[in-house]
Design a protein around this motif. Structure first.
Motif, mmCIF file in Angstrom:
data_model
loop_
_atom_site.group_PDB
_atom_site.id
_atom_site.type_symbol
_atom_site.label_atom_id
_atom_site.label_comp_id
_atom_site.label_asym_id
_atom_site.label_seq_id
_atom_site.Cartn_x
_atom_site.Cartn_y
_atom_site.Cartn_z
ATOM 1 N N PHE A 1 -3.148 5.292 1.336
ATOM 2 C CA PHE A 1 -2.898 5.132 -0.139
ATOM 3 C C PHE A 1 -2.780 6.298 -0.741
ATOM 4 C CE2 PHE A 1 -2.026 2.813 -3.779
ATOM 5 C CZ PHE A 1 -2.993 2.720 -4.412
ATOM 6 N N LEU A 2 -1.710 6.699 -1.400
ATOM 7 C CA LEU A 2 -1.690 8.151 -2.159
ATOM 8 C C LEU A 2 -1.719 7.601 -3.624
ATOM 9 C CD1 LEU A 2 -1.080 10.841 -2.764
ATOM 10 C CD2 LEU A 2 1.253 10.531 -2.714
ATOM 11 N N ALA B 1 -12.403 8.066 -0.272
ATOM 12 C CA ALA B 1 -11.380 8.820 -0.889
ATOM 13 C C ALA B 1 -11.633 10.278 -0.960
ATOM 14 C CB ALA B 1 -11.535 8.232 -2.348
ATOM 15 N N ILE C 1 0.676 -1.140 -0.025
ATOM 16 C CA ILE C 1 0.016 -0.112 0.266
ATOM 17 C C ILE C 1 0.805 1.260 0.065
ATOM 18 C CG2 ILE C 1 -1.644 1.238 1.240
ATOM 19 C CD1 ILE C 1 -2.542 -1.317 2.269
ATOM 20 N N ARG D 1 -11.372 5.653 -11.267
ATOM 21 C CA ARG D 1 -10.636 4.643 -11.042
ATOM 22 C C ARG D 1 -11.314 3.504 -11.897
ATOM 23 N NH1 ARG D 1 -12.051 8.499 -7.241
ATOM 24 N NH2 ARG D 1 -12.937 7.461 -5.558
ATOM 25 N N PHE E 1 -7.588 2.324 2.993
ATOM 26 C CA PHE E 1 -7.787 0.947 2.896
ATOM 27 C C PHE E 1 -8.852 0.264 4.177
ATOM 28 C CE2 PHE E 1 -5.945 -1.447 -0.724
ATOM 29 C CZ PHE E 1 -5.367 -0.385 -1.203
ATOM 30 N N GLU F 1 -14.794 -0.198 -5.458
ATOM 31 C CA GLU F 1 -15.287 1.048 -5.762
ATOM 32 C C GLU F 1 -16.121 0.756 -7.121
ATOM 33 O OE1 GLU F 1 -11.326 3.325 -5.618
ATOM 34 O OE2 GLU F 1 -12.840 4.671 -4.488
ATOM 35 N N TYR G 1 -6.687 7.557 -0.816
ATOM 36 C CA TYR G 1 -7.712 6.503 -0.568
ATOM 37 C C TYR G 1 -7.488 5.723 0.883
ATOM 38 C CZ TYR G 1 -10.231 2.528 -1.126
ATOM 39 O OH TYR G 1 -11.244 1.290 -1.098
#
Lengths: 192, 382, 184
Positions: free
Chosen positions: C70-71, C98, B227, B318, C93, B249, C91
């Motif tokens: 999270f970038l 977001a 991550i 995304r 997790f 998402e 974002y």
């Protein structure tokens, strides 16, 4: 002295050389199979000019250096694979420039990559040919307006065959390779 | 005294032996079929102690050219980014344009898009299996098998859309043409062939002792490190985190489709291969469900003007691309051209972690780690 | 095979967090940083000045109610004479929300606008910041390796600025004007 004194010397005979008997004249030879003599003595031998032999051997075994840069590389790989087999023409992809005959520039050449293209071209031994595959290698293609893109690979290396398409179908690349083979046969009488 | 020469030689200790680290340039043109990517490795014997990746040999100006072309014209640049999976990138770009302009897509078009995107995913993963198998050592067998299936999928795409790789079939507002009449029978035939193809790879590679020995326990990654590094897609699913943008998402009709998310155990090279293989079975499953559920109707939004003008809008869409999170950041400020379209490419972000993964392994392993990242240089270099 | 337990996602996958909830959360947790909120088609957008950026982003990452670990993306935008902007997408997790952060900058030109680098907080920012520096001419202070990524090492142009031109496509290659008697 009277004219009766005409000496009854015998006249000099004209010279008649003696050729002997006339030799037998050559008649046309009648071979039943119409084969040259060497083909009866050594079957399986073909006789042509040396330039044809060199040209046929060059065109029948073109080993491309796979210079796959971008999307055209995928279609080039597709042309080498079993579906549109190029191996049946003697075209075997060979990664090393030192042992390859033709360089297929497939994909966009950027100004950052251009020195590497030139270096690889110079590393190939003669006789060498270049096929510029796709629109990007021909004149920059769809990306021609961006200033980091080289507008055509023929700005750095000499190109023999241009294959249009974006990307060209494997059959188009095959057509380009056959055109290169015709070009090799055409220029067989050129020295060097 | 031993009869074996290697036991008679007294090896000098570390302190007395002068060594020099060698620099190996894995240059922009190489036979590993990963595109124009350059890596300069500093090796101590066979052990890699430093790695410096150089990209940009295929920088073609996607974003600059998108700003100077119409919304529909710019799509021709976007599908050439991930050139192994042409239509998947088109779907992502069209989703971004639709979000900017508030354009609706009919449901039949959504199902067709999902079918095309999943076929592209199969295409890309077959190429991965072929190229990765070639990197690990099966010199040409896996590549030829992969291309057998890819040619069948390309033929299907050509029947539907007109071109093999970049058909610009997906348009903002739907799809450009309806499917041909025999599509369902043809598609099911291609899927059955694809299933058998995936089985072939599974039987060849998964239990293969050489393959497992080479790939198991090579550069494992924890989910937290993944991550932090920005890894997405099969890279992060291999670490054990079941994160898939189609579930996390969701977009399009994925909420109505039923599929699993395969995950790995420790994030090493074998897990990344295994996750991609298992994902292919799920893609086949998704396409079969779409074929069952597809409604009749329009395939393109009929209210679209001839020239698409969008007054203002901003979005970050995304999309679960074949290699990870394919993000499209779009900004519209009037006119028929986008003001700014940025690609958040998954291969770019996965590649930024290469340095960390490669240092400490052997030279031959560095090549297969690069292969397991599954990068495509069109995306990396934009 | 290791016996590590499988990691599960703690939040219900697929449930989107509404923007108003997220706005309230950010306002409550990070109330010491002056920000402005807006919404775009997909995310909640927060406008932060460059001086407050490091404080704000550290709060985004470290506060456990936000947990933005999270970038995803850093984009630069060039608005010509009105200035530039940097867009960061985050974002989480843990919670599945977001956020987009906008940092307005002054217009392009010498000297370059300066923004603190997020490389110490998020290693994924490293290459994104190199790209933004190269394409727009934005300086990131604290970045360990701000060299060119796509262009050659010694080339200091910024292609994505609106003032940077495109090159002309060659219609007739190598020939400036057509042969006599022929006009295109």
């Amino acid at each position: 002295m009277t004219t009766e004194n005409a000496v009854a010397t015998p006249a000099i005979q004209p010279y008649k050389p003696d050729f002997g008997a006339e030799p037998e004249r050559l008649q046309p030879v009648d071979f039943p199979d119409a084969k040259a003599a060497y083909r009866i003595v050594l079957p399986g031998v073909i006789q042509t000019g040396a330039d044809t032999v060199l040209a046929v051997s060059r065109k029948s075994s073109l080993w491309p250096m796979t210079f796959g840069l971008a999307c055209c590389a995928i279609e080039m790989m597709g042309a080498f694979m079993s579906n549109h087999d190029l191996d049946r023409f003697g075209i075997v992809p060979w990664a090393s420039p030192r042992q390859s005959d033709v360089m297929i520039v497939s994909g966009t050449v950027t100004k950052k990559m251009a020195p590497a293209v030139k270096l690889l071209y110079e590393q190939m031994p003669s006789p060498k040919y270049v096929i510029s595959m796709g629109a990007c290698a021909t004149n920059g293609g769809p990306y021609t307006e961006y200033d980091r893109v080289l507008q055509g690979v023929d700005k750095v290396i000499p190109v023999d065959v241009y294959v249009p398409g974006c990307p060209p179908r494997p059959e188009s690349l095959l057509d380009g390779m056959l055109a290169l083979q015709r070009k090799i046969m055409e220029e067989k009488k050129m020295v060097g | 005294m031993s009869i074996w020469p290697e036991e008679r030689v007294i090896a000098p200790g570390e302190a007395e032996f002068d060594t020099v680290d060698m620099t190996v340039n894995i240059g922009p043109a190489h036979p590993a079929t990963h595109g124009v990517f350059r890596m300069v490795l500093t090796v101590d014997g066979e052990l890699v102690v430093g790695c410096e990746p150089y990209i940009g040999y295929l920088h073609r100006g996607l974003e600059k050219l998108s700003e100077n072309n119409d919304y529909r014209q710019a799509m021709g640049y976007w599908d050439r980014t991930d050139y192994l999976a042409g239509m998947a990138c088109e779907v992502a770009y069209c989703m971004a344009v639709e979000k900017l302009g508030g354009i609706e897509v009919p449901e039949r078009a959504e199902y067709i898009r999902v079918i095309m995107a999943e076929l592209s995913r199969l295409n890309s993963h077959f190429m991965f299996l072929g190229a990765f198998g070639q990197d690990v050592g099966s010199f040409g067998t896996t590549f030829t098998w992969a291309w057998r299936e890819r040619e069948r999928i390309y033929d299907l795409m050509e029947e539907v859309a007109g071109d093999r790789m970049f058909p610009t079939y997906i348009r903002p507002g739907g799809v450009s043409m309806d499917l041909p009449e025999n599509f369902e029978a043809r598609c099911r035939w291609v899927l059955e062939s694809a299933r058998k193809g995936i089985d072939d790879f599974d039987k060849l590679l998964t239990g293969n002792e050489i393959f497992v020995e080479r790939c198991r326990d090579l550069s494992p990654i924890t989910p937290e490190r993944a991550i932090a590094l920005g890894l997405t897609g099969p890279m992060i699913r291999a670490t054990g985190l079941p994160w898939d943008l189609r579930r996390a998402e969701p977009y399009s009709v994925y909420p109505e489709l039923d599929f699993d998310i395969p995950v790995g155990l420790q994030g090493d090279v074998f897990d990344r291969y295994w996750v991609r293989l298992a994902e292919m079975y799920q893609s086949v499953r998704i396409i079969e469900q779409c074929l069952d559920k597809m409604p009749q109707g329009l395939v393109l939004n009929p209210d679209l003007p001839k020239t698409l003008r969008i007054e203002s809008g901003e979005c970050y869409v995304r999309y679960e691309g074949t290699k990870g999170e394919y993000g499209v950041y779009g900004l519209a400020r009037g006119g028929n051209k986008p003001y700014r379209m940025k690609l958040r490419s998954p291969s770019f972000c996965n590649l930024s972690g290469l340095q960390e993964m490669v240092v400490g392994t052997y030279l031959a392993d560095a090549i297969i780690i690069l292969g397991s990242l599954d990068i495509v240089l069109g995306e990396v270099d934009k | 095979m290791s016996k590590k337990a499988r990691v599960t996602m703690p939040y219900p996958i697929g449930k989107q967090v509404p923007h108003s909830d997220l706005r309230g959360l950010v306002e409550r947790v990070l109330k010491e940083v002056p920000v402005e909120f807006s919404e775009n088609s997909t995310d909640l957008d927060v406008t932060v000045q460059a001086d407050d950026l490091l404080r704000f982003v550290t709060g985004l990452r470290d506060r456990k109610e936000l947990a933005f670990d999270f970038l995803r993306n850093i984009s630069g935008v060039d608005f010509g004479e009105e200035g530039m902007a940097l867009k960061y997408n985050f974002y989480s997790f843990k919670y599945g929300h977001a956020l987009q952060v906008t940092v307005p900058l002054r217009a392009a030109g010498e000297p370059h606008p300066v923004v603190p680098s997020l490389d110490s907080l998020y290693p994924s920012a490293n290459w994104h910041e190199r790209e933004a520096h190269e394409m727009f001419g934005i300086d990131f202070e604290g970045h360990p390796n701000l060299k060119n990524l796509f262009l050659e090492d010694d080339l200091h142009i910024h292609p994505l600025l609106k003032s940077h031109p495109l090159q002309a496509a060659e219609i007739l290659q190598g020939i400036e004007s057509g042969p006599p008697g022929f006009t295109f």
